[in-house]
Design an enzyme around this catalytic site. Structure first.
Site, PDB file in Angstrom:
ATOM      1  N   HIS A 120     -10.755   9.416   7.754  1.00 59.45           N
ATOM      2  CA  HIS A 120     -10.513   7.979   7.943  1.00 59.45           C
ATOM      3  C   HIS A 120      -9.821   7.649   9.259  1.00 59.45           C
ATOM      4  O   HIS A 120     -10.136   6.648   9.895  1.00 59.45           O
ATOM      5  CB  HIS A 120      -9.648   7.504   6.781  1.00 59.45           C
ATOM      6  CG  HIS A 120      -9.321   6.044   6.796  1.00 59.45           C
ATOM      7  ND1 HIS A 120     -10.282   5.066   6.700  1.00 59.45           N
ATOM      8  CD2 HIS A 120      -8.124   5.391   6.877  1.00 59.45           C
ATOM      9  CE1 HIS A 120      -9.701   3.865   6.716  1.00 59.45           C
ATOM     10  NE2 HIS A 120      -8.394   4.037   6.855  1.00 59.45           N
ATOM     11  N   GLU A 161       0.879  -1.176   0.000  1.00 60.33           N
ATOM     12  CA  GLU A 161       0.000   0.000   0.000  1.00 60.33           C
ATOM     13  C   GLU A 161       0.914   1.222   0.000  1.00 60.33           C
ATOM     14  O   GLU A 161       2.142   1.099   0.018  1.00 60.33           O
ATOM     15  CB  GLU A 161      -0.894   0.002   1.248  1.00 60.33           C
ATOM     16  CG  GLU A 161      -1.950  -1.096   1.247  1.00 60.33           C
ATOM     17  CD  GLU A 161      -2.740  -1.142   2.543  1.00 60.33           C
ATOM     18  OE1 GLU A 161      -3.781  -0.494   2.618  1.00 60.33           O
ATOM     19  OE2 GLU A 161      -2.290  -1.814   3.487  1.00 60.33           O
ATOM     20  N   ARG A 191      -0.211   8.634   8.905  1.00 61.96           N
ATOM     21  CA  ARG A 191      -0.063   7.198   9.189  1.00 61.96           C
ATOM     22  C   ARG A 191       0.161   6.408   7.914  1.00 61.96           C
ATOM     23  O   ARG A 191      -0.556   6.590   6.932  1.00 61.96           O
ATOM     24  CB  ARG A 191      -1.322   6.662   9.879  1.00 61.96           C
ATOM     25  CG  ARG A 191      -1.307   5.156  10.046  1.00 61.96           C
ATOM     26  CD  ARG A 191      -2.505   4.674  10.818  1.00 61.96           C
ATOM     27  NE  ARG A 191      -3.730   4.781  10.083  1.00 61.96           N
ATOM     28  CZ  ARG A 191      -4.226   3.818   9.296  1.00 61.96           C
ATOM     29  NH1 ARG A 191      -3.560   2.677   9.118  1.00 61.96           N
ATOM     30  NH2 ARG A 191      -5.373   3.992   8.682  1.00 61.96           N
ATOM     31  N   HIS A 226      -8.864   9.203   3.808  1.00 65.98           N
ATOM     32  CA  HIS A 226      -8.575   8.078   2.900  1.00 65.98           C
ATOM     33  C   HIS A 226      -8.953   8.532   1.491  1.00 65.98           C
ATOM     34  O   HIS A 226     -10.045   9.065   1.286  1.00 65.98           O
ATOM     35  CB  HIS A 226      -9.378   6.848   3.304  1.00 65.98           C
ATOM     36  CG  HIS A 226      -8.872   5.580   2.689  1.00 65.98           C
ATOM     37  ND1 HIS A 226      -8.976   5.334   1.337  1.00 65.98           N
ATOM     38  CD2 HIS A 226      -8.234   4.503   3.212  1.00 65.98           C
ATOM     39  CE1 HIS A 226      -8.431   4.150   1.071  1.00 65.98           C
ATOM     40  NE2 HIS A 226      -7.965   3.635   2.199  1.00 65.98           N
ATOM     41  N   ARG A 270      -0.896   8.520   1.633  1.00 71.66           N
ATOM     42  CA  ARG A 270      -2.293   8.952   1.524  1.00 71.66           C
ATOM     43  C   ARG A 270      -2.503  10.455   1.476  1.00 71.66           C
ATOM     44  O   ARG A 270      -3.422  10.933   0.822  1.00 71.66           O
ATOM     45  CB  ARG A 270      -3.050   8.441   2.750  1.00 71.66           C
ATOM     46  CG  ARG A 270      -3.634   7.132   2.481  1.00 71.66           C
ATOM     47  CD  ARG A 270      -4.401   6.623   3.641  1.00 71.66           C
ATOM     48  NE  ARG A 270      -4.382   5.182   3.483  1.00 71.66           N
ATOM     49  CZ  ARG A 270      -4.726   4.328   4.403  1.00 71.66           C
ATOM     50  NH1 ARG A 270      -5.095   4.754   5.594  1.00 71.66           N
ATOM     51  NH2 ARG A 270      -4.688   3.051   4.164  1.00 71.66           N
TER      52      ARG A 270
HETATM   53  P1  FAD Z   1     -12.119   0.749  17.267  1.00 73.88           P
HETATM   54  O1  FAD Z   1     -11.906  -0.495  16.526  1.00 73.88           O
HETATM   55  O2  FAD Z   1     -12.751   1.877  16.547  1.00 73.88           O
HETATM   56  O3  FAD Z   1     -13.014   0.376  18.531  1.00 73.88           O
HETATM   57  C1  FAD Z   1     -13.511   1.379  19.385  1.00 73.88           C
HETATM   58  C2  FAD Z   1     -14.381   0.732  20.442  1.00 73.88           C
HETATM   59  O4  FAD Z   1     -14.656   1.681  21.453  1.00 73.88           O
HETATM   60  C3  FAD Z   1     -15.733   0.249  19.955  1.00 73.88           C
HETATM   61  O5  FAD Z   1     -16.021  -0.972  20.590  1.00 73.88           O
HETATM   62  C4  FAD Z   1     -16.706   1.308  20.474  1.00 73.88           C
HETATM   63  O6  FAD Z   1     -18.007   0.843  20.700  1.00 73.88           O
HETATM   64  C5  FAD Z   1     -16.036   1.678  21.758  1.00 73.88           C
HETATM   65  N1  FAD Z   1     -16.379   2.989  22.295  1.00 73.88           N
HETATM   66  C6  FAD Z   1     -16.127   4.210  21.767  1.00 73.88           C
HETATM   67  N2  FAD Z   1     -16.565   5.170  22.600  1.00 73.88           N
HETATM   68  C7  FAD Z   1     -17.097   4.554  23.672  1.00 73.88           C
HETATM   69  C8  FAD Z   1     -17.716   5.002  24.856  1.00 73.88           C
HETATM   70  N3  FAD Z   1     -17.909   6.311  25.135  1.00 73.88           N
HETATM   71  N4  FAD Z   1     -18.171   4.079  25.734  1.00 73.88           N
HETATM   72  C9  FAD Z   1     -18.043   2.747  25.488  1.00 73.88           C
HETATM   73  N5  FAD Z   1     -17.453   2.270  24.377  1.00 73.88           N
HETATM   74  C10 FAD Z   1     -16.985   3.166  23.479  1.00 73.88           C
HETATM   75  N6  FAD Z   1      -5.996  -0.080   9.787  1.00 73.88           N
HETATM   76  C11 FAD Z   1      -5.084  -0.995   9.416  1.00 73.88           C
HETATM   77  O7  FAD Z   1      -4.023  -1.097  10.031  1.00 73.88           O
HETATM   78  N7  FAD Z   1      -5.330  -1.818   8.353  1.00 73.88           N
HETATM   79  C12 FAD Z   1      -6.473  -1.751   7.628  1.00 73.88           C
HETATM   80  O8  FAD Z   1      -6.667  -2.510   6.691  1.00 73.88           O
HETATM   81  C13 FAD Z   1      -7.446  -0.787   7.993  1.00 73.88           C
HETATM   82  N8  FAD Z   1      -8.599  -0.655   7.291  1.00 73.88           N
HETATM   83  C14 FAD Z   1      -9.569   0.200   7.752  1.00 73.88           C
HETATM   84  C15 FAD Z   1     -10.808   0.248   7.097  1.00 73.88           C
HETATM   85  C16 FAD Z   1     -11.824   1.036   7.597  1.00 73.88           C
HETATM   86  C17 FAD Z   1     -13.158   1.081   6.893  1.00 73.88           C
HETATM   87  C18 FAD Z   1     -11.598   1.819   8.756  1.00 73.88           C
HETATM   88  C19 FAD Z   1     -12.696   2.683   9.308  1.00 73.88           C
HETATM   89  C20 FAD Z   1     -10.367   1.809   9.379  1.00 73.88           C
HETATM   90  C21 FAD Z   1      -9.352   0.999   8.890  1.00 73.88           C
HETATM   91  N9  FAD Z   1      -8.099   0.946   9.517  1.00 73.88           N
HETATM   92  C22 FAD Z   1      -7.170   0.032   9.113  1.00 73.88           C
HETATM   93  C23 FAD Z   1      -7.867   1.679  10.764  1.00 73.88           C
HETATM   94  C24 FAD Z   1      -8.056   0.711  11.933  1.00 73.88           C
HETATM   95  O9  FAD Z   1      -9.099  -0.190  11.615  1.00 73.88           O
HETATM   96  C25 FAD Z   1      -8.408   1.443  13.207  1.00 73.88           C
HETATM   97  O10 FAD Z   1      -7.520   2.487  13.430  1.00 73.88           O
HETATM   98  C26 FAD Z   1      -8.334   0.488  14.383  1.00 73.88           C
HETATM   99  O11 FAD Z   1      -9.109  -0.646  14.108  1.00 73.88           O
HETATM  100  C27 FAD Z   1      -8.784   1.163  15.654  1.00 73.88           C
HETATM  101  O12 FAD Z   1      -8.956   0.165  16.638  1.00 73.88           O
HETATM  102  P2  FAD Z   1      -9.356   0.590  18.097  1.00 73.88           P
HETATM  103  O13 FAD Z   1      -9.486  -0.669  18.853  1.00 73.88           O
HETATM  104  O14 FAD Z   1      -8.435   1.627  18.581  1.00 73.88           O
HETATM  105  O15 FAD Z   1     -10.793   1.302  17.926  1.00 73.88           O
HETATM  106  C1  SIN Z   2      -7.401   0.211   3.372  1.00 73.70           C
HETATM  107  O1  SIN Z   2      -7.639  -0.986   3.240  1.00 73.70           O
HETATM  108  O2  SIN Z   2      -7.280   0.994   2.421  1.00 73.70           O
HETATM  109  C2  SIN Z   2      -7.263   0.763   4.740  1.00 73.70           C
HETATM  110  C3  SIN Z   2      -5.924   0.473   5.250  1.00 73.70           C
HETATM  111  C4  SIN Z   2      -5.574   1.355   6.408  1.00 73.70           C
HETATM  112  O3  SIN Z   2      -6.315   2.270   6.776  1.00 73.70           O
HETATM  113  O4  SIN Z   2      -4.488   1.133   6.957  1.00 73.70           O
END
Ligand code: FAD
Ligand code: SIN
Length: 519
Positions: A337, A114, A372, A230, A276
């Site tokens: 994103h 990527e 990032r 993104h 990006r």
């Molecule tokens: P999240 O996975 O967002 O989880 C947050 C959690 O907190 C959820 O359970 C939510 O309910 C909870 N929460 C929030 N506020 C509260 C509150 N006040 N009270 C209780 N619970 C709460 N990154 C990569 O490295 N590779 C990829 O391929 C990639 N693809 C992506 C595709 C998409 C569509 C998106 C949106 C992001 C992508 N990213 C990717 C980024 C990555 O997915 C996220 O940065 C990462 O998953 C964040 O994980 P997290 O556990 O920090 O938060």
């Molecule tokens: C994607 O699949 O394009 C998302 C990857 C990322 O946010 O790291």
């Protein structure tokens, strides 16, 4: 009387960061894992592209580190980056142990690339990496006797005094009751804040709650001006938030104008695989100059069977919307994103408040700097969740828990004016999209700043008068986080990475300079 719960560790958030933290904590600790929606609803679940790690004998740590630092435009924290990169192969192994089956080719990982990566180092599960990670981790967590899971529980505020965190007040959304969760340690794993923008790839959970709660409790919030857009979200009236993975470009997909002409050669020699910030700005520029609603992403030159097997999720969703990915170019636009800034944490995920940790997108570990690199985020979640859990396991002492006060709801009444909350939600997100977007100016930032300050006051008045609802709690956090983003953007008098200001187009600040917003 409100309900009172007592746990050794309270984890707020059930994305990859929260689940991995829970699984890595000692089984002797009692853990509450709470999520404001269903457990799987999170950015983590929707991750498509994959997870980066040095897994090929032609690749090496120095190269992954150098690519991450270059993409971060010089302000990444080198120590944290090294720590993350060197722990990446183990993170992949841990996920496999939890049940994730990464796509293989001829007996090895089917690694892809990527933007910003100089080697193939993105391990993936077709285009549903996040779904596989989340279902595997959640299944493990549900089997652990020491973990109690609470879904539809929304954290309102941390309970903190004397620079120490003792738990949180949490709204049980099904019963509409606020409970007091007292804990020896609290981990914020609430994800990012991309919902502050009108158009985003993120699910509804990304409202910046953890950042706002931590700020209100006294934490430093770092480099929030760096919102990552993104480049390619599907442009379709019924495709709310649907991402078209960067791995399509990793596999050779071309960006074109509506007339089929490529344009990335005018912006960067790495073409579609430039980082990006560069690709999103190029698309934004082309759309604004020509007045286009979108640009196109074309992978139709590849074999159809290969496309369907490699990108099943994207093929299916496009098909549902009447788009044939095997034959048609996909209409795409940039959307908010990822939140590169966050709560200031060290390598053990410790915040500046005693007993409070932050992991995942909510945290600022310094690994992403001003931009990032793709697929470094899930990696950060796993690596720092492990170091956080280790730090808690190694240093845990169970002292008497402080008695926390009950939540006081005696001075509020149900609102008859819910339209105000809905209006302000929309207004905040439009302000951010129009004035604090991919290209910024001092004037637009100042306008956003003034109006957000007024909205903050309006929301505070409403908050202190009316019964809490999900939308009101999130709005309060959304405004607070938007204000921090704008204040950070106003403080960075230069253009770097994801922050581009036409009034300060050069990179002028010292590389070590972080923008820190203190309460
Ligand atoms: P999240 O996975 O967002 O989880 C947050 C959690 O907190 C959820 O359970 C939510 O309910 C909870 N929460 C929030 N506020 C509260 C509150 N006040 N009270 C209780 N619970 C709460 N990154 C990569 O490295 N590779 C990829 O391929 C990639 N693809 C992506 C595709 C998409 C569509 C998106 C949106 C992001 C992508 N990213 C990717 C980024 C990555 O997915 C996220 O940065 C990462 O998953 C964040 O994980 P997290 O556990 O920090 O938060
Ligand atoms: C994607 O699949 O394009 C998302 C990857 C990322 O946010 O790291």
């Amino acid at each position: 009387m409100t309900k009172q719960y007592h746990f050794d560790v309270l984890i707020i958030g059930s994305g990859a960061a929260g689940l991995m933290s829970a699984l890595e904590l000692s089984e002797e600790l009692s853990i509450a894992l709470i999520a404001k929606d269903k457990f799987l609803e999170s950015s983590s679940f929707y991750a498509q592209g994959g997870i980066s790690a040095v897994l090929d004998s032609n690749d090496n740590f120095a190269s992954h580190i150098a690519d991450t630092i270059n993409t971060a435009c010089g302000i990444g924290n080198k120590e944290s980056i090294r720590f993350m990169v060197e722990n990446a192969p183990d993170a992949i192994k841990d996920l496999e142990d939890a049940g994730v089956e990464f796509s293989q080719q001829e007996g090895s990982y089917d690694l892809t690339t990527e933007g910003g990566h100089s080697s193939k180092r993105v391990a993936h599960v077709a285009d549903k990496t996040g779904q596989s990670v989340q279902t595997s981790l959640l299944a493990q967590a549900m089997n652990k006797a020491n973990i109690t899971l609470f879904e539809q529980h929304l954290a309102i505020d941390l309970i903190a005094d004397n620079n120490s965190c003792n738990g949180a007040y949490i709204l049980d959304k099904r019963l509409n009751e606020v409970s007091t969760f007292s804990s020896h340690r609290t981990i914020l794993a609430t994800g990012g804040a991309s919902k502050t923008y009108l158009y985003t790839s993120n699910p509804d959970t990304s409202t910046g709650d953890g950042i706002a709660m931590a700020y209100r409790s006294g934490c430093e919030i770092v480099n929030m001006e760096f919102t990552q857009f993104h480049p390619t979200c599907l442009f379709h009236p019924h495709a709310k938030s649907f991402l078209i993975s960067e791995t399509l470009r990793g596999e050779g997909a071309k960006l074109t104008l509506p007339n089929g002409k490529s344009f990335m050669q005018n912006y960067d020699e790495r073409l579609e695989l430039a980082p990006r910030d560069i690709v999103a700005r190029a698309i934004d520029h082309e759309m604004k100059v020509h007045g286009f609603d979108c640009v196109y992403l074309d992978i139709s030159f590849k074999d159809s069977n290969w496309i369907v097997e490699r990108f099943p999720t994207i093929t299916k969703r496009c098909h549902e919307l009447g788009i044939d990915i095997c034959n048609d170019p996909l209409p795409v636009v940039p959307a908010a994103h990822y939140t590169c800034g966050g709560i200031n944490t060290d390598i053990n995920a410790k915040s500046g408040i005693n007993n409070l940790y932050a992991v995942g997108e909510v945290a600022y570990t310094g690994v992403h700097g001003a931009n990032r690199m793709a697929s470094n985020s899930l990696l950060e979640c796993i690596v720092f969740a492990k170091s956080c859990a280790k730090h808690i396991n190694d240093n845990f002492t169970r002292e008497a828990l402080k008695a926390n006060k009950d939540w006081d709801a005696s001075r509020v009444e149900p609102s008859k004016e819910k339209v105000l909350v809905a209006h302000l939600w929309d207004e905040v997100r439009r302000i951010m999209w129009n004035f604090v977007g991919i290209v910024r100016s001092d004037r637009r930032l100042q306008t956003a700043h003034q109006r957000l300050n007024q909205i903050h006051q309006e929301v505070d008045d409403y908050y202190s008068s009316y019964t809490l609802t999900n939308d009101l709690i999130e709005l309060r956090n959304l405004v607070q986080t938007a204000q921090i983003i704008v204040e950070s953007a106003l403080s960075r008098k230069e253009s770097r990475g994801l922050h581009y200001n036409v009034d300060h187009p050069e990179q002028t600040m010292k590389e070590s300079n972080s923008v820190i917003i203190k309460p």
